[in-house]
Design a protein around this motif. Structure first.
Motif, short mmCIF file in Angstrom:
data_model
loop_
_atom_site.label_atom_id
_atom_site.label_comp_id
_atom_site.label_asym_id
_atom_site.label_seq_id
_atom_site.Cartn_x
_atom_site.Cartn_y
_atom_site.Cartn_z
N ASN A 116 0.81 -1.22 0.00
CA ASN A 116 0.00 0.00 0.00
C ASN A 116 0.84 1.27 0.00
O ASN A 116 0.48 2.27 -0.62
CB ASN A 116 -0.94 0.02 1.21
CG ASN A 116 -2.00 -1.06 1.13
OD1 ASN A 116 -2.15 -1.71 0.11
ND2 ASN A 116 -2.72 -1.26 2.22
N ASP A 117 1.96 1.24 0.72
CA ASP A 117 2.74 2.47 0.87
C ASP A 117 4.09 2.38 0.19
O ASP A 117 5.10 2.84 0.72
CB ASP A 117 2.91 2.82 2.34
CG ASP A 117 3.46 4.24 2.55
OD1 ASP A 117 3.38 5.03 1.59
OD2 ASP A 117 3.96 4.53 3.64
N GLY A 118 4.12 1.75 -0.97
CA GLY A 118 5.30 1.89 -1.78
C GLY A 118 6.11 0.65 -2.04
O GLY A 118 6.43 -0.10 -1.13
N GLU A 119 6.42 0.44 -3.30
CA GLU A 119 7.38 -0.52 -3.76
C GLU A 119 7.63 -0.25 -5.24
O GLU A 119 7.05 0.67 -5.82
CB GLU A 119 6.91 -1.96 -3.54
CG GLU A 119 5.73 -2.40 -4.39
CD GLU A 119 5.43 -3.87 -4.19
OE1 GLU A 119 6.37 -4.64 -3.99
OE2 GLU A 119 4.25 -4.23 -4.23
N GLU A 120 8.47 -1.06 -5.85
CA GLU A 120 8.78 -0.88 -7.27
C GLU A 120 8.12 -1.99 -8.08
O GLU A 120 8.31 -3.17 -7.81
CB GLU A 120 10.30 -0.89 -7.49
CG GLU A 120 10.70 -0.58 -8.92
CD GLU A 120 12.20 -0.34 -9.03
OE1 GLU A 120 12.59 0.70 -9.58
OE2 GLU A 120 12.97 -1.18 -8.56
N ILE A 121 7.34 -1.60 -9.09
CA ILE A 121 6.72 -2.54 -10.02
C ILE A 121 7.48 -2.46 -11.33
O ILE A 121 7.75 -1.36 -11.85
CB ILE A 121 5.24 -2.21 -10.27
CG1 ILE A 121 4.48 -2.13 -8.95
CG2 ILE A 121 4.61 -3.26 -11.18
CD1 ILE A 121 3.05 -1.68 -9.12
N VAL A 122 7.81 -3.63 -11.89
CA VAL A 122 8.64 -3.68 -13.10
C VAL A 122 7.90 -4.46 -14.18
O VAL A 122 7.35 -5.53 -13.92
CB VAL A 122 10.00 -4.34 -12.80
CG1 VAL A 122 10.85 -4.40 -14.06
CG2 VAL A 122 10.73 -3.59 -11.71
N LEU A 123 7.92 -3.93 -15.40
CA LEU A 123 7.36 -4.60 -16.57
C LEU A 123 8.52 -5.07 -17.44
O LEU A 123 9.35 -4.26 -17.87
CB LEU A 123 6.45 -3.65 -17.36
CG LEU A 123 5.88 -4.16 -18.68
CD1 LEU A 123 4.96 -5.35 -18.45
CD2 LEU A 123 5.15 -3.04 -19.42
N LYS A 124 8.58 -6.40 -17.72
CA LYS A 124 9.68 -6.97 -18.49
C LYS A 124 9.17 -7.67 -19.74
O LYS A 124 8.13 -8.33 -19.72
CB LYS A 124 10.46 -7.98 -17.63
CG LYS A 124 11.22 -7.39 -16.47
CD LYS A 124 12.02 -8.48 -15.75
CE LYS A 124 12.84 -7.90 -14.60
NZ LYS A 124 13.63 -8.96 -13.92
N SER A 125 9.95 -7.55 -20.82
CA SER A 125 9.66 -8.27 -22.06
C SER A 125 10.17 -9.70 -21.94
O SER A 125 10.89 -10.03 -20.98
CB SER A 125 10.32 -7.55 -23.23
OG SER A 125 11.72 -7.54 -23.08
N PRO A 126 9.85 -10.57 -22.92
CA PRO A 126 10.28 -11.97 -22.81
C PRO A 126 11.79 -12.17 -22.71
O PRO A 126 12.25 -13.16 -22.15
CB PRO A 126 9.73 -12.60 -24.09
CG PRO A 126 8.57 -11.75 -24.46
CD PRO A 126 8.96 -10.36 -24.06
N ASP A 127 12.57 -11.23 -23.26
CA ASP A 127 14.03 -11.35 -23.18
C ASP A 127 14.60 -10.70 -21.92
O ASP A 127 15.79 -10.39 -21.85
CB ASP A 127 14.68 -10.76 -24.44
CG ASP A 127 14.32 -9.29 -24.64
OD1 ASP A 127 13.50 -8.76 -23.86
OD2 ASP A 127 14.84 -8.69 -25.60
N ASP A 128 13.73 -10.48 -20.92
CA ASP A 128 14.11 -9.94 -19.61
C ASP A 128 14.53 -8.48 -19.69
O ASP A 128 15.19 -7.97 -18.78
CB ASP A 128 15.23 -10.78 -18.98
CG ASP A 128 15.13 -10.78 -17.45
OD1 ASP A 128 14.00 -10.79 -16.93
OD2 ASP A 128 16.18 -10.78 -16.78
N LYS A 129 14.14 -7.79 -20.74
CA LYS A 129 14.44 -6.37 -20.88
C LYS A 129 13.41 -5.55 -20.11
O LYS A 129 12.20 -5.82 -20.20
CB LYS A 129 14.42 -5.98 -22.35
CG LYS A 129 14.77 -4.53 -22.62
CD LYS A 129 14.77 -4.25 -24.12
CE LYS A 129 15.14 -2.82 -24.43
NZ LYS A 129 15.14 -2.56 -25.90
N ILE A 130 13.86 -4.57 -19.36
CA ILE A 130 12.94 -3.74 -18.59
C ILE A 130 12.32 -2.69 -19.50
O ILE A 130 13.03 -1.86 -20.09
CB ILE A 130 13.68 -3.07 -17.42
CG1 ILE A 130 14.16 -4.13 -16.43
CG2 ILE A 130 12.77 -2.07 -16.70
CD1 ILE A 130 15.10 -3.61 -15.40
N ILE A 131 11.02 -2.74 -19.64
CA ILE A 131 10.29 -1.81 -20.51
C ILE A 131 9.83 -0.59 -19.71
O ILE A 131 9.89 0.54 -20.18
CB ILE A 131 9.09 -2.50 -21.17
CG1 ILE A 131 9.55 -3.74 -21.94
CG2 ILE A 131 8.34 -1.54 -22.09
CD1 ILE A 131 10.55 -3.44 -23.05
#
Length: 569
Positions: A112-127
């Motif tokens: 609720n009060d904060g963290e990091e959300i990451v979206l990755k492509s199939p080759d593990d690249k951070i989008i």
């Protein structure tokens, strides 16, 4: 041949729409706290948006946080300028009524009060990545739950809090559709260097206030370091790209303070760093007793304010405050409410100040904050009662490195209401538990000096005479200028006891300042210009009569003259 040609075209199309660059698909909306429900289902979810002109196949993409990552997304063609909701399988039915929805296994539990959300492509690249916290709602009511965080301008995806706010849709969010706060929000702010710390003897980590462009970040020509250090490499750290790791060619020396300067670094919108482009760093050492002291305390804030504690580094060490804690004591005298000062490395250098409070913005509204970078915000502080209490500083071993058992009686006696007035230490080298070493912050300093030199600071200098009174003229009106008269002493051997009586010009005793006070080899007492009843004395000349003696019958007497003056409006 025709089926084979169609297959090749399909494979080519799949490759084109799957290979993506950073920020082609963004995290545009987040439901991290669905309770209490406002209008949307009680599920956590995120919304993705394709901001390119081509469709993107999300097959194999994943969502991650600090605890791991989800299973791969199924095949789904996300069209240009369109949205899709990502959630757990159990939430698909409820969320599908709002738009395109796909599920993943092991969908991360969103704090609720904060963290990091990451979206990755199939080759593990951070989008795309989003490091949110409750402050991003910019609304005290909505951060309690039931409302989403929405991105304001999807074409400005890496600006942090300035590009996010709570949804204004009456349902609490806009899953699957354009955000209710959607607007043009051009980023014209230059990135800033917030902090620098040492990971090991040859690695320096630079922290910025927003993501940094990788090409500018890896150029060694953009960095300069004093102290003879040269660099071998630079790397922008994923997934947030807020930090850069610099490798040195020679080891960093212990107890040496370096300064790094950054030039030509840009953010993802091309804004070039200008001001706030330098930071100090060095190898930290563990704090021991007396290295870090409590230098100022606000324990009785105004109704709209918060407590604060100011620390001062009186050692030659560089100390990482992530390894320091503040605490109080319970009714049984046990150490209680231990609070870590920082969850990430943050250094306090020799002769530097550091302030800890629960609301840095509120502190700046109530007091002059000369150095905002010296203020740390804690989610909560130990309780510091308004009448009396304990303020402790602990190191990582749990050792007490400083402690003050303060009292509101330590305030200047002529102050009727001490609300909003801090207690300042007079002498950094004086005893922490000596009441005369504390005084109310001056009115001319706004009744508090968080993060800089105390208004009542007085460094006791070595004296040649046995008894010395400074200054010769003092004005105890709490304006921060000569508010206190100090009687310093120096004796040749231990075991002496002192009595000090103050007389007016007519020879009448007005204050028994010290009675049978045991003496160290050197020390001091302070006089606040009041009589024995705590009443203000008139201006004029006063005689300080000091008598010292020991059990062997040795006795000496001293007379010192001082002028008490006051300002008149």
């Amino acid at each position: 041949m025709k089926p084979l040609l169609l297959l090749c075209l399909f494979l080519l199309l799949t490759t084109v729409v799957s290979a993506q660059n950073r920020y082609d698909v963004i995290i545009a909306e987040i439901m991290v706290d669905p309770s209490p429900q406002v209008g949307l289902p009680g599920n956590e979810w995120i919304e993705l948006k394709n901001i390119t002109a081509a469709p993107v196949n999300l097959q194999g993409w994943r969502i991650g946080d600090g605890n791991g990552q989800s299973g791969p997304m199924p095949s789904f063609l996300l069209q240009p300028d369109s949205h899709v909701i990502i959630c757990t399988g159990s939430a698909v039915t409820a969320m599908s009524t709002f738009g395109n929805t796909i599920s993943v296994t092991s969908f991360p539990s969103l704090d609720n009060d904060g963290e990091e959300i990451v979206l990755k492509s199939p080759d593990d690249k951070i989008i795309h990545s989003v490091s949110y916290n409750a402050g991003w709602y910019q609304n005290e009511l909505k951060k309690q739950g039931g409302w989403t965080l929405e991105m304001i301008d999807p074409h400005n995806p890496c600006s942090g809090i300035s590009n996010w706010k709570a949804s204004i849709n009456t349902q609490g969010g806009t899953p699957g559709t354009i955000n209710s706060v959607d607007a043009v929000n051009n980023d014209q702010q230059s990135p800033e260097l917030v902090n620098a710390f040492v990971k090991d003897h040859s690695t320096i980590i630079l922290s910025f206030n927003e993501p940094i462009d990788s090409l500018s970040g890896i150029s060694l020509a953009n960095y300069g370091i004093d102290g003879g250090l040269t660099l071998s490499s630079a790397e922008v750290l994923s997934p947030s790209f807020y930090q850069i790791a610099l490798k040195t060619n020679i080891p960093i020396e212990q107890d040496k303070v370096y300064v790094v300067t950054v030039n030509n670094i840009t953010d993802c919108k091309g804004n070039v760093i200008s001001a706030k482009n330098t930071a100090k760093f060095g190898l930290p050492a563990d704090a021991t007793a007396g290295d870090i002291i409590v230098n100022e305390i606000l324990f009785n804030p105004r109704p709209n304010g918060y407590d604060y504690v100011e620390l001062y580094n009186r050692s030659n060490k560089i100390v990482d405050v992530a390894k320091l804690y503040v605490a109080n004591r319970n009714s049984s005298g046990g150490i209680n409410s231990i609070t870590q000062l920082s969850s990430s490395p943050f250094y306090i250098f020799p002769a530097d100040y550091l302030v800890i409070t629960e609301d840095a913005d509120n502190l700046a509204l109530n007091y002059l904050v000369q150095n905002p970078g010296a203020v740390l915000t804690a989610s909560s502080l130990p309780s510091f009662p308004d009448d009396e209490g304990f303020t402790l500083v602990l190191n990582q071993q749990g050792d007490v490195i400083d402690e003050v058992n303060y009292s509101d009686d330590w305030h200047f006696k002529l102050i009727d209401n001490a609300e909003g007035i801090s207690l300042e230490r007079v002498d950094a080298d004086g005893a922490s538990q000596y009441a005369d070493n504390w005084h109310s912050a001056a009115s001319t300093a706004g009744f508090g000096t968080p993060g800089y030199k105390n208004s009542q600071f007085k460094n006791q200098q070595a004296i040649s005479a046995a008894i010395q009174v400074t200054p010769k003229v003092f004005s105890p009106d709490n304006d921060g200028f000569d508010d206190i008269a100090t009687i310093q002493y120096k004796i040749s051997e231990p075991g002496y006891v002192a009595n000090i009586t103050i007389f007016d010009a007519a020879g009448r005793p007005v204050r028994n300042l010290v009675r049978n006070g045991t003496m160290a080899i050197t020390g001091y007492w302070n006089w606040d210009g009041l009589n024995d009843k705590g009443l203000k004395l008139p201006v004029g000349t006063y005689i300080l009569f000091t008598e010292i003696f020991n059990l062997q019958g040795k006795k000496e007497r001293f007379k010192n003259t001082i002028v008490l003056a006051r300002k008149f409006n």
